[in-house]
Motif scaffolding. Structure first.
Motif, PDB file in Angstrom:
ATOM      1  N   PRO A  75      93.679 140.475 -69.334  1.00  0.00           N
ATOM      2  CA  PRO A  75      92.388 140.871 -69.687  1.00  0.00           C
ATOM      3  C   PRO A  75      91.304 139.587 -69.395  1.00  0.00           C
ATOM      4  N   ASP A  76      91.938 138.537 -69.016  1.00  0.00           N
ATOM      5  CA  ASP A  76      91.535 137.106 -68.804  1.00  0.00           C
ATOM      6  C   ASP A  76      90.671 136.838 -67.646  1.00  0.00           C
ATOM      7  N   ASN A  77      89.844 136.055 -67.936  1.00  0.00           N
ATOM      8  CA  ASN A  77      88.980 135.732 -66.577  1.00  0.00           C
ATOM      9  C   ASN A  77      89.634 134.633 -66.032  1.00  0.00           C
ATOM     10  N   ARG A  86      92.077 129.993 -77.024  1.00  0.00           N
ATOM     11  CA  ARG A  86      92.220 131.393 -76.183  1.00  0.00           C
ATOM     12  C   ARG A  86      92.621 130.909 -74.802  1.00  0.00           C
ATOM     13  N   MET A  93      82.575 138.767 -64.801  1.00  0.00           N
ATOM     14  CA  MET A  93      81.734 137.583 -65.343  1.00  0.00           C
ATOM     15  C   MET A  93      80.800 137.110 -64.281  1.00  0.00           C
ATOM     16  N   GLN A  99      88.906 130.658 -67.051  1.00  0.00           N
ATOM     17  CA  GLN A  99      87.466 130.310 -67.690  1.00  0.00           C
ATOM     18  C   GLN A  99      87.273 131.180 -69.038  1.00  0.00           C
ATOM     19  N   VAL A 100      86.909 130.720 -70.037  1.00  0.00           N
ATOM     20  CA  VAL A 100      86.555 131.224 -71.230  1.00  0.00           C
ATOM     21  C   VAL A 100      84.983 130.977 -71.291  1.00  0.00           C
ATOM     22  N   PRO A 101      84.175 132.072 -71.555  1.00  0.00           N
ATOM     23  CA  PRO A 101      82.653 131.878 -71.863  1.00  0.00           C
ATOM     24  C   PRO A 101      82.588 131.010 -73.106  1.00  0.00           C
TER      25      PRO A 101
HETATM   26  C1  LIG Z   1      85.728 137.380 -69.818  1.00  0.00           C
HETATM   27  O1  LIG Z   1      84.209 137.034 -69.549  1.00  0.00           O
HETATM   28  C2  LIG Z   1      83.669 137.993 -70.396  1.00  0.00           C
HETATM   29  C3  LIG Z   1      82.040 137.804 -69.998  1.00  0.00           C
HETATM   30  O2  LIG Z   1      82.037 138.317 -68.842  1.00  0.00           O
HETATM   31  C4  LIG Z   1      83.811 137.929 -71.957  1.00  0.00           C
HETATM   32  O3  LIG Z   1      82.959 138.831 -72.581  1.00  0.00           O
HETATM   33  C5  LIG Z   1      85.111 138.040 -72.369  1.00  0.00           C
HETATM   34  O4  LIG Z   1      85.355 137.595 -73.718  1.00  0.00           O
HETATM   35  C6  LIG Z   1      86.327 137.067 -71.564  1.00  0.00           C
HETATM   36  N1  LIG Z   1      87.487 137.200 -71.570  1.00  0.00           N
HETATM   37  C7  LIG Z   1      88.367 136.354 -72.069  1.00  0.00           C
HETATM   38  C8  LIG Z   1      89.676 136.851 -72.424  1.00  0.00           C
HETATM   39  O5  LIG Z   1      87.887 135.284 -72.084  1.00  0.00           O
END
Ligand SMILES: *[C@@H]1O[C@H](CO)[C@@H](O)[C@H](O)[C@H]1NC(C)=O
Ligand SMILES: *[C@@H]1O[C@H](CO)[C@@H](O)[C@H](O)[C@H]1NC(C)=O
Length: 388
Positions: free
Chosen positions: A21-23, A197, A46, A123-125
């Protein structure tokens, strides 16, 4: 199941990564320009890019005018030193809107030769600005304040109460208007939860890569210590050593059995051994049946007493042919004067023993030693952090 394709080129590896699920993106530092070779579904969502707009590009396409130059340099430094880095970074979506995120990048090592084959960048927002006074906490548009007060509530639900709170906190109307373009450049700091995270995501991605690399036979791992030649050198010193044309080895006297931690291209040419065949081994494999044991003893003695020595020794190539090796060994000290390595310079004895420039063997040996000394001293002065 051994395959010529790189790990990330295997479609089933990409599918497994897409389940996460990660970015994140994965880059390949061995390709010129250090491009992205994988981008997760979450990352594309994202950033607003299509996959084909991102693959093959360098990560700098996400940076913009508000991105902190020092942070960019810190990332570059980490790439050069092949280490991990975690920092807050302002990136830009495809539509030009900036967003703050926690950038966590780690190297992935090939298990057979200890080289870095990928970097994984999670990358974690960042959802809020901590460590600020109450009114600034509000983030001027109120939404961030709302998130702090109400947890991860949705923007629509909160906006009314956020506006209300802004009024209470007596923000002037100018600040209430949407001027995020200006204020977004103020540094946002990730919370501990966001840091955790990112670290968890990195671990998950590494375990997918490690798991699938076992199936392909080309093992990768998140730590260089799984390599036999521990203490291999970082890429910054390796590249300055790479410019030295002579045949030489660097030996780390602080590791058990004094393994080779660097071998030059000319060494491979002279002896027929590829670099990965010698890293992590003790030099004794160069000796053979007719090597004089008393000369070997002389070398051992000079290592023990930390003295330079020059010998003429019968050495053996990979193909088992022998040659007379004019071998020079010398300690290499770091910036604080402690012995960091021993260098062993090999010259094959020939009829006139002069190179194209007419240099005698001892001069050529000393010039290699000098160049290595400079490289090591420069490294130990400039990059104390790379050892951590
Ligand atoms: C990935 O990015 C989205 C924003 O596009 C955010 O809502 C989501 O929490 C992020 N996922 C992780 C696992 O950090
Ligand atoms: C030099 O090497 C010694 C011993 O390995 C180490 O303790 C010291 O920090 C090094 N100095 C520098 C400047 O790298």
């Amino acid at each position: 199941m051994e395959s010529k394709l790189g790990l990330i080129e295997q479609s089933w590896v990409r599918e497994a990564l897409d389940e996460l699920p990660d970015n994140f993106t994965i880059t390949d530092p061995s390709i010129s320009g250090h491009p992205i070779v994988f981008a997760s579904v979450g990352f594309l969502k994202m950033s607003g890019y299509q996959r084909n707009e991102v693959i093959g590009k360098n990560g700098r396409i996400f940076q913009g005018p508000g991105t902190n130059r020092l942070s960019v340099m810190e990332i570059r430094e980490a790439v050069r030193e092949e280490r991990s880095v975690q920092l807050n970074l302002l990136n830009y979506r495809k539509d030009g809107t900036p967003f703050w995120m926690l950038f966590h990048m780690v190297p992935v090592f090939g298990k057979d030769d200890g080289r870095v084959i990928h970097f994984v960048a999670v990358q974690v927002p960042i959802s809020r600005k901590p460590r600020r006074s109450g009114s600034e906490f509000c983030g001027r548009n109120g939404v961030e304040f709302c998130e702090i007060v109400f947890g991860s509530c949705r923007r629509e639900v909160c906006s009314d109460s956020a506006v209300e709170l802004s009024r209470v906190l007596a923000l002037d109307s100018e600040l209430e208007s949407d001027n995020r373009g200006l204020e977004i450049e103020e540094p946002h700091e990730a919370s501990d939860m966001e840091k955790r995270r990112a670290a968890t995501a990195v671990n998950n991605i590494l375990s997918v890569l490690t798991h699938y690399s076992e199936l392909t036979g080309k093992l990768v791992c998140g730590k260089r210590c799984c390599v036999s030649g521990m203490g291999l050198l970082g890429s910054s010193i390796t590249s300055s050593l790479g410019r030295i044309k002579q045949s030489f080895l660097l030996i780390d006297p602080h590791l058990p059995d004094m393994p080779i931690v660097y071998s030059s291209d000319a060494f491979s040419k002279l002896t027929g051994y590829a670099r990965h065949e010698v890293l992590g081994r003790n030099c004794r494999f160069l000796s053979g049946a007719d090597t004089d044991p008393s000369t070997v003893f002389k070398i051992k003695k000079s290592l023990q007493t930390e003295q330079a020595c020059t010998v003429r020794i019968l050495s053996y190539r990979k193909d088992e042919t022998s040659f007379w090796n004019l071998l020079h060994i010398s300690p290499i000290r770091n910036a604080s004067g402690k012995i960091a390595y021993f260098i062993a310079v090999q010259l094959e004895e020939s009829c006139n023993n002069q190179d194209e420039q007419g240099l005698r063997p001892d001069m050529r040996q000393l010039s290699a030693v000098g160049a290595v000394k400079v490289a090591v001293r420069t490294m130990s002065m400039g990059a104390g952090s790379s050892k951590s």
